[in-house]
Structure formats: C-alpha cells, structure tokens
Scaffold this motif. Structure first.
Motif, short mmCIF file in Angstrom:
data_model
loop_
_atom_site.label_atom_id
_atom_site.label_comp_id
_atom_site.label_asym_id
_atom_site.label_seq_id
_atom_site.Cartn_x
_atom_site.Cartn_y
_atom_site.Cartn_z
N GLY A 175 0.81 -1.21 0.00
CA GLY A 175 0.00 0.00 0.00
C GLY A 175 0.84 1.26 0.00
O GLY A 175 2.04 1.24 -0.26
N PHE A 176 0.20 2.35 0.34
CA PHE A 176 0.84 3.66 0.31
C PHE A 176 1.86 3.78 1.44
O PHE A 176 1.58 3.47 2.59
N ARG A 177 3.07 4.24 1.13
CA ARG A 177 4.12 4.43 2.13
C ARG A 177 4.31 5.92 2.35
O ARG A 177 4.66 6.65 1.43
N GLU A 178 4.09 6.38 3.58
CA GLU A 178 4.18 7.80 3.88
C GLU A 178 5.63 8.24 3.92
O GLU A 178 6.52 7.50 4.34
N GLN A 179 5.86 9.47 3.50
CA GLN A 179 7.20 10.04 3.48
C GLN A 179 7.64 10.40 4.90
O GLN A 179 6.90 11.02 5.66
N VAL A 180 8.85 9.98 5.27
CA VAL A 180 9.40 10.33 6.58
C VAL A 180 9.55 11.85 6.67
O VAL A 180 9.94 12.50 5.70
N ALA A 181 9.24 12.41 7.83
CA ALA A 181 9.32 13.86 8.02
C ALA A 181 10.75 14.35 7.87
O ALA A 181 11.70 13.66 8.25
N SER A 182 10.88 15.54 7.32
CA SER A 182 12.21 16.14 7.16
C SER A 182 12.69 16.72 8.49
O SER A 182 11.92 16.88 9.44
N HIS A 183 13.97 17.05 8.54
CA HIS A 183 14.54 17.67 9.73
C HIS A 183 13.81 18.95 10.08
O HIS A 183 13.46 19.20 11.25
N LYS A 221 13.00 8.35 17.58
CA LYS A 221 12.97 6.89 17.45
C LYS A 221 11.74 6.43 16.67
O LYS A 221 11.77 5.39 16.00
N ALA A 222 10.66 7.21 16.74
CA ALA A 222 9.42 6.83 16.06
C ALA A 222 9.49 7.03 14.55
O ALA A 222 8.66 6.50 13.82
N GLU A 223 10.49 7.80 14.05
CA GLU A 223 10.61 8.10 12.62
C GLU A 223 9.26 8.55 12.06
O GLU A 223 8.69 7.94 11.15
N GLU A 228 2.02 12.28 10.13
CA GLU A 228 1.98 12.16 11.59
C GLU A 228 2.40 13.47 12.26
O GLU A 228 1.84 13.86 13.29
N VAL A 229 3.40 14.15 11.69
CA VAL A 229 3.81 15.44 12.23
C VAL A 229 2.67 16.44 12.13
O VAL A 229 2.39 17.19 13.08
N ARG A 230 1.98 16.45 10.99
CA ARG A 230 0.85 17.37 10.84
C ARG A 230 -0.25 17.07 11.86
O ARG A 230 -0.86 17.98 12.44
N LEU A 231 -0.53 15.78 12.10
CA LEU A 231 -1.53 15.40 13.09
C LEU A 231 -1.14 15.88 14.48
O LEU A 231 -1.95 16.48 15.20
#
Length: 251
Positions: A175-183, A221-223, A228-231
């Motif tokens: 399925g869809f893989r979300e992009q890891v948040a940037s620094h 650690k949660a990457e 998720e950052v927006r949430l």
C-alpha cells in the motif's frame, strides 16, 4: 541518481581553511562530492585549494550557510560525529553501522547528512541535539583526537564500502508508504511542543531541557511521517488554543 549523491558532509565552524581542503580531498577519493560549510571561521583560501589536491570542484560547489539547522533542513537522517559522550542522549553507532544506515536511507530515496564539528571542540550540545544519531570513531583512548580530515576519511571510506556492498533499500510496504518527516518539519514540531508545554505549565517551575531532550529522543525513534507530524501539530494547536482561552478566562 546513486544513493551517495544524496549524502552530504557538513563541516560546522571549521577553524582552518586547509582542513576543509583536506576534507574535500578525502571525500572525493571515495566518490563523494556534496560538501556544505556552516559558519566557517575563515573563508576558503589558497591553503584550502592547495590541500584539496584535485578536489577543487568539491570546494567550489560547497554552499556556506549560517546555521546547522539550515544545512540539514531537508534531510531525513542526520548523523553527528562526536568524539566523546555528552549529555545529549542519542543512539550511538560505529562508522560502519552508520554508513550502512546512511546508504540504506539515501536509497529510499531520502537526503542524508553526516555532520562534523570544530577541530578543537567538536559539535556543541545544541548542535548534537539537531542530529538523529551519534557516530563515534573508536580511536585509542590514550590518544583519541583525530584530525578533521582523518575523521572525514574514515566515514567516507565506510560509506564507500557500504555502497560497494550494495546495501539494499528497505522493501516497500504494502500500500501507500508515507514520506518520513524532514529535519525542518521535526524541528517545527519540537518548537511547537516546547511552546505548548510552557503554555500549559507542564514543567511546574522545573528546567524544561531534560524533558525536551527525552521527548526529542522519543519522537526521533518513532521516525514520524509528514502526515503524523501534521496530526501532532494539529493536536498541539488545539491544546495551545485551549490554554489561551483558560488563561483569558482567569484574567
């Protein structure tokens, strides 16, 4: 684009231009070309180009930025090279393990930074706080100090070996893989989290630094993904709004 083209070496506060040239040479011998300079004490000079010994292009293409945060803003993995244990609690890797992780992450694809500090004092605690992982070169404790270019050479060599070994990129998840948040996105979250904790009086007069160090480590650690950052930032915004309403009602 190869994975190593997504890996940059960041030199922070370098004191001697000649060391920048030697670091550029060390990088180029291992097939690396992306160099970023953060607030060097002196501009590049004849000594820097002389010691680059054929890596003048690496020096010429190197941007100069005022802060480490700007240098790694778009990165998904930031590796901070440090010679000694500090108060900043980070996962610590040996160079070979750090290189394998860097090549794997760059193959996702994602931008990766390997950060080196000043010749005499290395990276400050505040700068290490901006890193996701610490890298320690296990030199002889009786004579542990490495020249900057030597440290760059060690990491560049391990990256070369990891690339040649063909470190596999992570298998795609179904399925869809979300992009890891940037620094930069993570730093925005941490800044808002700190402000929110202040507004709700979470610290109760205690120094906030310890709690923030632990929370930073937890979220790193949660990457977290961008979504998720927006949430989380949406939740924090509501918490801030309620704190301000409560404060205005009690005024």
């Amino acid at each position: 684009m190869s994975a190593c083209n997504r890996i940059r070496f960041v030199l922070v506060g370098t004191q001697h231009p000649g060391n920048i040239g030697a670091a550029a040479r060390a990088m180029k011998t291992m097939g690396l070309s992306r160099l970023v300079l953060v607030a060097p004490e002196k501009p590049l000079d004849e000594a820097a180009y002389r010691r680059s010994a054929g890596a003048e292009d690496v020096l010429g293409d190197a941007p100069v930025l005022p802060t480490l945060a700007e240098a790694v803003a778009d990165c998904r993995l930031v590796l901070g090279c440090t010679a000694r244990a500090r108060r900043v609690a980070l996962e610590e890797l040996l160079p070979a393990d750090a290189a394998a992780r860097a090549v794997q992450r760059a193959g996702e694809p994602a931008e990766v930074a390997v950060v080196f500090g000043r010749e005499r004092t290395g990276l400050s605690n505040d700068e290490l706080q901006l890193c996701h992982v610490a890298v320690h070169i296990p030199s002889d404790p009786a004579f542990s100090s490495l020249n900057l270019a030597a440290a760059v050479q060690v990491l560049a060599y391990e990256l070369r070996l990891a690339q040649l070994a063909g470190v596999p990129a992570p298998a795609p998840e179904p399925g869809f893989r979300e992009q890891v948040a940037s620094h930069a996105q993570l730093e925005g979250l941490f800044g808002q989290l700190g402000d929110t904790l202040d507004e709700i009086d979470f610290h109760k007069g205690r120094a906030p630094e310890s709690a923030m160090r632990k929370l930073r480590r937890l979220f790193l650690k949660a990457e977290l993904s961008e979504q998720e950052v927006r949430l989380l930032r949406g939740i924090l915004s509501d918490a801030q709004r309620m704190a301000r309403l409560a404060a205005s009602g009690s005024a």
